[in-house]
Design a protein around this motif. Structure first.
Motif, PDB file in Angstrom:
ATOM      1  N   GLN A 107      73.808  13.196  64.488  1.00 41.87           N
ATOM      2  CA  GLN A 107      75.125  13.545  64.997  1.00 41.87           C
ATOM      3  C   GLN A 107      75.664  12.431  65.902  1.00 41.87           C
ATOM      4  N   HIS A 108      74.798  11.840  66.713  1.00 39.61           N
ATOM      5  CA  HIS A 108      75.213  10.720  67.549  1.00 39.61           C
ATOM      6  C   HIS A 108      75.620   9.520  66.685  1.00 39.61           C
ATOM      7  N   ASN A 111      78.984  10.225  65.189  1.00 38.47           N
ATOM      8  CA  ASN A 111      79.973  10.177  66.261  1.00 38.47           C
ATOM      9  C   ASN A 111      80.458   8.745  66.478  1.00 38.47           C
ATOM     10  N   LEU A 112      79.521   7.810  66.612  1.00 38.35           N
ATOM     11  CA  LEU A 112      79.888   6.405  66.796  1.00 38.35           C
ATOM     12  C   LEU A 112      80.516   5.824  65.535  1.00 38.35           C
ATOM     13  N   LEU A 114      82.334   7.336  63.198  1.00 40.26           N
ATOM     14  CA  LEU A 114      83.718   7.775  63.043  1.00 40.26           C
ATOM     15  C   LEU A 114      84.619   7.179  64.120  1.00 40.26           C
ATOM     16  N   MET A 115      84.079   6.980  65.319  1.00 43.07           N
ATOM     17  CA  MET A 115      84.883   6.372  66.381  1.00 43.07           C
ATOM     18  C   MET A 115      85.294   4.949  66.019  1.00 43.07           C
ATOM     19  N   ASP A 187      89.878  11.523  62.765  1.00 45.14           N
ATOM     20  CA  ASP A 187      89.827  12.259  64.026  1.00 45.14           C
ATOM     21  C   ASP A 187      89.414  13.708  63.804  1.00 45.14           C
ATOM     22  N   TRP A 190      85.736  13.731  63.349  1.00 44.95           N
ATOM     23  CA  TRP A 190      85.090  13.436  64.636  1.00 44.95           C
ATOM     24  C   TRP A 190      85.046  14.676  65.525  1.00 44.95           C
ATOM     25  N   THR A 193      82.264  17.035  64.343  1.00 48.07           N
ATOM     26  CA  THR A 193      80.923  16.712  64.818  1.00 48.07           C
ATOM     27  C   THR A 193      80.716  17.199  66.241  1.00 48.07           C
ATOM     28  N   GLY A 194      81.760  17.130  67.065  1.00 45.45           N
ATOM     29  CA  GLY A 194      81.646  17.642  68.433  1.00 45.45           C
ATOM     30  C   GLY A 194      81.479  19.145  68.468  1.00 45.45           C
ATOM     31  N   SER A 197      77.869  19.946  67.426  1.00 40.28           N
ATOM     32  CA  SER A 197      76.917  19.620  68.486  1.00 40.28           C
ATOM     33  C   SER A 197      76.992  20.623  69.626  1.00 40.28           C
ATOM     34  N   THR A 198      78.218  21.010  70.004  1.00 38.50           N
ATOM     35  CA  THR A 198      78.380  21.952  71.111  1.00 38.50           C
ATOM     36  C   THR A 198      77.884  23.342  70.742  1.00 38.50           C
TER      37      THR A 198
END
Length: 225
Positions: A107-108, A111-112, A114-115, A187, A190, A193-194, A197-198
């Motif tokens: 997931q990390h 995250n990077l 897609l950023m 976006d 992205w 994914t948050g 994770s949450t």
């Protein structure tokens, strides 16, 4: 046709003139055949009149790196540094969990990943950045193009520049529509994914005596780690 109503023949004639879009971009005809204008080295404004070329950071950074390594080597051989490292070895007596669950590590990574696309699409077709919404010529704090000329008819289309493919997405001059499509589409992924994770991790106390201490909290994840 001022009343806004069209006959069936008018609509049929309009449909006959429609053509299918191309799957690839032809740079020679893109944006009406606008000429190519590449971005310049990035500049940051210092004061009202001067701008600093960020490419100067490369030789400056190299010199600072050499100086830092030289100073670190000298300090490492000093008696004070040796005594400090012997006194503070960095070893931890209390056991602690090592690493992350595999799904969280992935997931990390996403995250990077897609950023990077979001940043590349966000800077596309934006030759100048402003602190305010006025976009006053000569007040930008960052630019990758020449200063705005005195021509009062200078438009945003003429001010647009193309970026290298490795930096901008898509990087073609006057392609802000495509860039926003990429930016907003990625976006959404992205944010997903948050949310994952949450939702998969929830804070809880350590239990026992440590759970009654303020600031002591761990995370319980779906993997059971």
């Amino acid at each position: 046709m001022c009343n806004g109503k069209h006959s069936a023949d008018d609509i049929e004639s309009f449909h006959d003139r429609l053509e299918s879009g191309e799957d690839a971009i032809d740079r020679s005809t893109w944006a009406g055949g606008i000429s190519e204008s590449r971005a310049h080295a990035p500049h940051v404004r210092i004061g009202r009149e001067k701008c600093f070329n960020l490419l100067w950071l490369l030789p400056i950074g190299f010199v600072l790196f050499i100086v830092s390594v030289t100073v670190a080597k000298g300090l490492n051989n000093s008696p004070f540094a040796k005594e400090f490292m012997q006194r503070h070895t960095g070893d931890v007596d209390t056991p602690a969990p090592v690493g992350l669950p595999a799904w969280l590590a992935w997931q990390h990574f996403f995250n990077l990943f897609l950023m990077m696309f979001m940043i590349r699409a966000g800077i596309a077709d934006n030759p100048r950045l402003y602190w305010t919404r006025n976009s006053t010529p000569g007040r930008e704090w960052f630019r990758v193009s020449n200063p705005v000329p005195e021509d009062p008819m200078w438009t945003a289309k003429e001010d647009s520049v193309g970026l290298p493919r490795q930096l901008g997405l898509p990087g073609i001059r006057h392609s802000i529509g495509l860039a926003r499509w990429w930016h907003l589409g990625v976006d959404t992924l992205w944010l997903l994914t948050g949310v994952i994770s949450t939702s998969c991790c929830s804070p809880r106390g350590n239990g026992g005596e440590s759970s009654r201490r303020p600031g002591r909290c761990t995370f319980r994840c779906c993997s059971g780690s």
